[in-house]
Design a protein around this motif. Sequence first.
Motif, PDB file in Angstrom:
ATOM      1  N   TYR A  91      -3.093   4.406   3.773  1.00 16.89           N
ATOM      2  CA  TYR A  91      -4.181   3.654   4.419  1.00 16.89           C
ATOM      3  C   TYR A  91      -5.326   4.601   4.741  1.00 16.89           C
ATOM      4  N   ASN A  93      -2.589  -5.437   6.067  1.00 17.13           N
ATOM      5  CA  ASN A  93      -3.758  -5.328   6.951  1.00 17.13           C
ATOM      6  C   ASN A  93      -3.350  -4.871   8.346  1.00 17.13           C
ATOM      7  N   PRO A 144       0.816  -1.220   0.000  1.00 13.68           N
ATOM      8  CA  PRO A 144       0.000   0.000   0.000  1.00 13.68           C
ATOM      9  C   PRO A 144       0.851   1.272   0.000  1.00 13.68           C
ATOM     10  N   GLU A 180       0.099   5.294  12.787  1.00 13.24           N
ATOM     11  CA  GLU A 180      -0.046   5.564  11.355  1.00 13.24           C
ATOM     12  C   GLU A 180       1.143   6.348  10.807  1.00 13.24           C
ATOM     13  N   ARG A 189      -7.421  -5.432  -3.679  1.00 14.05           N
ATOM     14  CA  ARG A 189      -7.523  -6.013  -2.333  1.00 14.05           C
ATOM     15  C   ARG A 189      -7.909  -7.486  -2.404  1.00 14.05           C
ATOM     16  N   ASP A 200      -8.621   4.886   7.461  1.00 12.81           N
ATOM     17  CA  ASP A 200      -9.133   4.325   8.706  1.00 12.81           C
ATOM     18  C   ASP A 200     -10.652   4.234   8.650  1.00 12.81           C
ATOM     19  N   LEU A 228      -6.876  -1.268   9.266  1.00 15.68           N
ATOM     20  CA  LEU A 228      -6.892  -0.127   8.351  1.00 15.68           C
ATOM     21  C   LEU A 228      -7.101  -0.632   6.918  1.00 15.68           C
ATOM     22  N   THR A 229      -7.700   0.171   6.107  1.00 10.14           N
ATOM     23  CA  THR A 229      -7.973  -0.217   4.718  1.00 10.14           C
ATOM     24  C   THR A 229      -6.810   0.222   3.836  1.00 10.14           C
ATOM     25  N   PRO A 230      -6.131  -0.725   3.168  1.00  8.71           N
ATOM     26  CA  PRO A 230      -4.982  -0.345   2.329  1.00  8.71           C
ATOM     27  C   PRO A 230      -5.427   0.341   1.046  1.00  8.71           C
TER      28      PRO A 230
END
Length: 674
Positions: A23, A181, A20, A188, A143, A25, A127-129
């Motif tokens: 990220y 992930n 990534p 962060e 993803r 959140d 967290l979402t990459p």
Amino acid sequence: MNKLERLGIRTDMETALHLPSRYEDETKLTNIAEALFRRIGHAQVEGVVTASEIQYHPRRQLVVFVSDGTSQLVLRFLHFYGSQVKQLAVGKRIRVRGELRQGYNGVEMIHPAYRIVDESTPLPVALTPVYPTCDGISQNYLRKEIGAVLKRLDLSDTLPEALLAELELPLFSDAIRFLHNPPAGVDENALLDRSHPAWKRMKFDELLAQQLSMRRAQIARRRQKSHPLEKTGELTERFVRSLPFALTHAQQEVLAEIREDMGRAFPMQRLLQGDVGSGKTVVAAIAALLAIDNGFQAAMMAPTEILAEQHFERLSSWMKPLGLSVIGISGSMKKKEKDAALSMIQTGQAQFVIGTHALIQDAVRFANLGLVIVDEQHRFGVGQRLVLRNKGDLHSAIPHQLMMSATPIPRTLAMTFYADLDVSVIAGLPPGRKPVVTRLIDQERRDEVIARIHAATLDGRQVYWVCPLIEESESLQLQTAVDTHAVLADALKGLSVGLVHGRMKPVEKQRVMSDFVDGRIQVLVATTVIEVGVDVPNASLMVIEHAERFGLSQLHQLRGRVGRGDVDSVCLLMYQKPLGETARQRLRTMRETNDGFIIAQRDLEIRGPGEFLGSRQSGQAMLRFADLEKDGELIEKAASLAEALLTKRFPDSDKIMTAHLTRWLDYREEFLNI
């Protein structure tokens, strides 16, 4: 073609290593009232659509109102599909993420990300990459593909656990899964600046793979054959005795290294670094004479006709008194002249051949090429250097190769991208060479600068005026040079003002340069064609107009055109306000130091490694994660471990190296083996 191939991804491991870039959140919700009150930049809210309508002022747009019971938020979509109108119908529960902005009717989100949910839909726990991508490849697709690969791929470690503990690095499998992930609550900042231990593991592995590959390439080259040029004959000794100056200690040390290399039965692959004016050309001449003394030809390739011609004139003046045949080759030669030169090269009558890219044409064939010298090597591509080296008799031996650069290479760069080369450095300047005084001067004081030029010429000195670098337009840059020439010719009546630029025919450029060298031109207006190699000892003043547009390395190279005689020299850097911070740093550095290595390090910090690499550009992409400026300690550790593995200090060294290189480089290792 697989979609991922558009991103240069061909294997499962490359998919897993597509890490990534940032990220998002999505692990927590903010209620709408709080988000509106705090007006925070990004927020994630959840609520029910209370109204949805297509409006036509000022243009067609979809406006959706969402409420969570605490307040109402406006979502605005300027580009939308019919399916979105249905998705965002009244009564739908949606989870929305985006940036809050002040709109005409209060705080709103424009084109937020959203998805349909129900009251029991859980929040993510990681967290979402967000991955680097291109048109047609969505984040959801990436993803999904990466998640599937991580489940089926063998992520077992290539390095022993005891070694990882010593290096304070996590397991590879833990690090890569963590980066794809990361859990909620992670630091962060450590993720974004890549200082987290998981990132350190990725960087270290990448650096180790590069170190291993380049060192193995060096070992493989040493298995190739080359003619050992052991004899230091009469020509070499006569030349050194004839020099009107003594070689510096640094030059003597470098020559000892070159002699040792050329005396071996495998090809020399040495990079000779030396600051502007440090005396690299003399060293190159002696290396060429070593080859000639042993019955072989030498060739030198320069990036421009001006530089090639300068080398030809200087080296001819040194070597012709020794009874040697020195030939110049360029693209601008007439056919009859060129055919005669080619014949002399092929029959071995020409002992030293100097030229531009014209040297690598198919028509150029050497009788017995023993040494290849590449000046300003970073200006040539890998393929061009190889073609010249391959002019030797590959069936029996490969020529020795000496590459030269007046752009000093910072240590971390030398340890990574030049790890397969032997590097020599000519430190310092020859005795008597005076450092150039550099002054910054506002563009508004142009008339004072012109008056200073006039005074310098009255003292019998010559002047360069370099026109600004205009990246957007070569034709605009040319016009600027032409206009500046006209202005200076009018302001300096009675003086000879010349003009040289890249669009001129080589013969015209050479005529102007010859007139300048011989003193018939007192002021030379030029573009950056005079950046490298031009040697006019009587030129003691240089003006660089709009100096803020140039890079540090280029400014240093240009400044090196003066200060080549025995008088005090000055470089005036004219700038135009306002100056950006980067331009301010560059100009301050130029004023503070003449040391090319300090300048190179600052340039690396400001601009990154690209301009230093040149011929290694194909290898630049091999370092996707490591940072040459910040990761010096990791580079040292990777280099040390590579050396330990190559010298078999571990029981399973071969197994470790094979596994590690397969994981990180796979088919790409060939890029570094040149």
